[in-house]
Motif scaffolding. Structure first.
Motif, mmCIF file in Angstrom:
data_model
loop_
_atom_site.group_PDB
_atom_site.id
_atom_site.type_symbol
_atom_site.label_atom_id
_atom_site.label_comp_id
_atom_site.label_asym_id
_atom_site.label_seq_id
_atom_site.Cartn_x
_atom_site.Cartn_y
_atom_site.Cartn_z
ATOM 1 N N ASP A 5 0.818 -1.228 0.000
ATOM 2 C CA ASP A 5 0.000 0.000 0.000
ATOM 3 C C ASP A 5 0.844 1.266 0.000
ATOM 4 O O ASP A 5 0.679 2.159 0.834
ATOM 5 C CB ASP A 5 -0.949 0.002 1.202
ATOM 6 C CG ASP A 5 -1.949 -1.139 1.155
ATOM 7 O OD1 ASP A 5 -2.216 -1.638 0.052
ATOM 8 O OD2 ASP A 5 -2.459 -1.528 2.212
ATOM 9 N N HIS A 7 0.572 3.678 -1.826
ATOM 10 C CA HIS A 7 -0.255 4.852 -2.091
ATOM 11 C C HIS A 7 -0.626 5.609 -0.813
ATOM 12 O O HIS A 7 -1.046 6.764 -0.873
ATOM 13 C CB HIS A 7 -1.532 4.459 -2.849
ATOM 14 C CG HIS A 7 -2.241 3.296 -2.254
ATOM 15 N ND1 HIS A 7 -1.906 1.996 -2.565
ATOM 16 C CD2 HIS A 7 -3.262 3.220 -1.365
ATOM 17 C CE1 HIS A 7 -2.689 1.164 -1.899
ATOM 18 N NE2 HIS A 7 -3.520 1.873 -1.158
ATOM 19 N N ARG A 36 -1.802 1.075 -5.477
ATOM 20 C CA ARG A 36 -2.933 1.251 -6.382
ATOM 21 C C ARG A 36 -2.657 2.344 -7.408
ATOM 22 O O ARG A 36 -3.356 2.441 -8.407
ATOM 23 C CB ARG A 36 -4.190 1.613 -5.587
ATOM 24 C CG ARG A 36 -4.634 0.539 -4.617
ATOM 25 C CD ARG A 36 -5.838 0.992 -3.827
ATOM 26 N NE ARG A 36 -6.152 0.081 -2.727
ATOM 27 C CZ ARG A 36 -7.036 0.333 -1.782
ATOM 28 N NH1 ARG A 36 -7.706 1.457 -1.790
ATOM 29 N NH2 ARG A 36 -7.262 -0.540 -0.813
ATOM 30 N N ASN A 90 -11.369 -9.431 -8.329
ATOM 31 C CA ASN A 90 -10.498 -9.098 -7.198
ATOM 32 C C ASN A 90 -10.592 -10.230 -6.171
ATOM 33 O O ASN A 90 -11.669 -10.492 -5.635
ATOM 34 C CB ASN A 90 -10.937 -7.776 -6.573
ATOM 35 C CG ASN A 90 -10.057 -7.340 -5.409
ATOM 36 O OD1 ASN A 90 -9.851 -8.082 -4.465
ATOM 37 N ND2 ASN A 90 -9.572 -6.122 -5.475
#
Length: 211
Positions: A5, A7, A36, A90
């Protein structure tokens, strides 16, 4: 070294990552970063981008079977289509939607113990992992949600005796049964050391956000 993560990283963390890259560049170390969004420009020149795409329908069904168990042969095509449409392949969403369909009564079992769809999920089925989890939590009884909140407060790696003690101090009853229910419904995992963890950080965040 795995960093997830990216981001969410602040400027100081990004600078630390850049320094880390320079210090490890000749060591043979491998750094895996998930994000992301594209990495900052100062990292673009030193990373190799690998784009992840959603699971193919056949693998969506296999993942659903891992969560649900046996699925009625006549339902596989319909369930595969629904999961693919609602989750985009996903994996986390496939897992959480499969569990939600079990929890909210959308699925039942035939005499052979195979799962089948009792009703189509509505148009308002949420489209994020956190909202799937929040929907699953609403199916829990109030004392089970309270147990989940205690687990979130204890954090990953808590022992059963810690849960029983704190849960009891706060007025909870049947602590061991509730802990077992949270494991059986996929809200908690029991690890190899015998302690308990949340399957992912999104779930623990969803619990905190609903406390």
């Amino acid at each position: 070294l795995r960093i997830e993560d990216l981001h969410w990283a602040d400027e100081a963390s990004l600078k630390l990552l850049e320094q880390l890259h320079h210090s490890l560049s000749d060591s043979g170390a491998f750094i895996l970063i998930t994000s992301r969004t594209p990495p900052p420009e100062n990292l673009m020149e030193v990373v190799e981008k690998v784009s992840l795409h959603g699971l193919e329908p056949r693998w969506i069904l296999e993942l659903a079977k891992h969560v649900l168990g046996r699925i009625s042969r006549g339902e596989t095509r319909r369930l595969k289509s629904i999961l693919a449409e609602k989750t985009g392949g996903n994996p986390l969403l496939v897992i959480e939607l499969s569990r939600l369909l079990m929890a909210n009564g959308s699925m039942g079992r035939n005499p052979e113990g195979e799962w089948f769809l009792l009703k189509e999920p509505g148009e308002l089925v949420p489209m994020s992992a956190e909202s799937f989890l929040q929907a699953r939590m609403t199916v829990l009884k109030s004392f089970e949600r309270f147990g989940l909140q205690v687990a979130a407060a204890l954090g990953n790696g808590f022992r059963a005796e810690d849960f029983v003690e704190i849960h009891g101090m706060l007025g909870g009853e049947k602590s061991e049964l509730i802990l077992s229910k949270l494991v059986n419904t996929g809200f908690l995992n029991r690890n190899s050391k015998g302690s308990f963890d949340f399957p992912n950080s999104i779930l623990s965040s969803a619990v905190h956000n609903n406390t």
